[in-house]
Design a protein around this motif. Structure first.
Motif: not given
Length: 305
Positions: A127-128, A146-149, A151-153, A220-222
């Motif tokens: 993310v960073a 990603l389930v824990h992040v 800002d997943r996008a 959908r996210a992909l």
């Protein structure tokens, strides 16, 4: 990368240094309406993390390698393993791509990785930090990350930016809302207790900002991230030694947090661990959803004539 969700396995700890310091105050502040605590619940620095990686590999590495085969991973490919956690998948990729390929394994806490095992190791926050070597990878993979992040996008955009045109992204994440039980067959008090504790660990994860419905959104996210040829599959194991060992390691890891939050007591946890050790429970996990897609080829340059 998995817990009540004995999943939650090897994701990065979003926007913090590695380390877990949950206490009752963090949980209380969330339930009173303030922002969730985004520190990673199943910290790689904990002693139980190595045991969890072993059993997660036993349960899911075969599934992941099957998707690598589906996507055509071969000699000479450049691959990035995001939030690698343990050694299993980086080693499998290094074997698949051979000496002419390259594997980069990253994690915000790369303690459990082996820099001498045929792959490169880098401390990296998906993310960073900017993507390493952008536009160069044939494959980027993340499992139970990603389930824990929060800002997943943004994390997905970082991974897509690392792909070469035509490169493939494979993301695998849990969806505990699809199947929230520890024991599908709630036949007696031990199974009921296991399911209560599973709900308690899910509550801890929710308080940490995990999205327990994220797995179902992956296709959908992909597509939203600009990928094409998107498809997905799901699986979850039921019963067996690996599920038992993963459950025990996870419950031991989060025991202090369960007690501090008032979600369980010592007697309940001890009885559950004893039942797991005795092999009395047919434990299962949340479904692992695997989704993949391809970065479009760059459009051909227009003819200046």
């Amino acid at each position: 990368m998995s817990s009540s969700q004995p999943f939650a396995d090897h994701g990065p700890e979003p926007d913090t240094t590695s380390g877990e310091a949950v206490d009752g105050a963090g949980a209380a502040s969330h339930t009173s309406g303030s922002a969730p605590d985004h520190r990673y619940l199943l910290d790689n620095a904990r002693r139980e993390a190595g045991e969890r990686f072993t059993w997660l590999a036993e349960l899911f590495d075969g599934v992941t390698r099957g998707h690598f085969d589906r996507l055509g991973v071969q000699a000479g490919w450049r691959c990035w393993e995001v939030g690698a956690g343990g050694t299993g998948i980086p080693e499998a990729l290094a074997t698949a791509v051979g000496p002419t390929g390259h594997v980069l394994a990253t994690d915000i806490n790369p303690t459990w990785l082996d820099p001498h095992a045929g792959y490169e190791v880098l401390r990296h926050d998906v993310v960073a930090d900017p993507p390493p070597q952008p536009g160069t990878f044939d494959l980027v993979h993340a499992r139970l990350v990603l389930v824990h992040v929060p800002d997943r996008a943004r994390a997905l955009a970082t991974m897509v930016a690392a792909l070469r045109p035509g490169g493939r992204l494979l993301v695998e994440d849990a969806d505990t809302e699809l199947q929230p039980l520890a024991c599908l067959d709630e036949a007696g008090p031990a199974q009921q207790r296991a399911n209560r504790l599973r709900r308690a660990v899910r509550e801890l994860l929710t308080r940490r900002g995990a999205d327990l419905r994220f797995g179902r959104t992956l296709p959908r996210a992909l597509r939203a991230a600009g990928l094409v040829d998107v498809a997905a599959a799901g699986c979850f194991p039921v019963g067996g030694v690996a599920c038992d060992r993963l459950e025990a390691a996870t419950v031991r890891m989060v025991r202090a947090e369960l007690l501090a939050a008032g979600l369980a007591d010592d007697a309940e946890i001890d009885a559950h661990l004893a039942a797991v050790e005795a092999g009395e429970l047919d434990l299962t996990l949340a479904p692992l959803i695997s989704a993949w897609g391809r970065r479009p080829e760059q459009p051909e340059a227009s003819d200046p004539r």
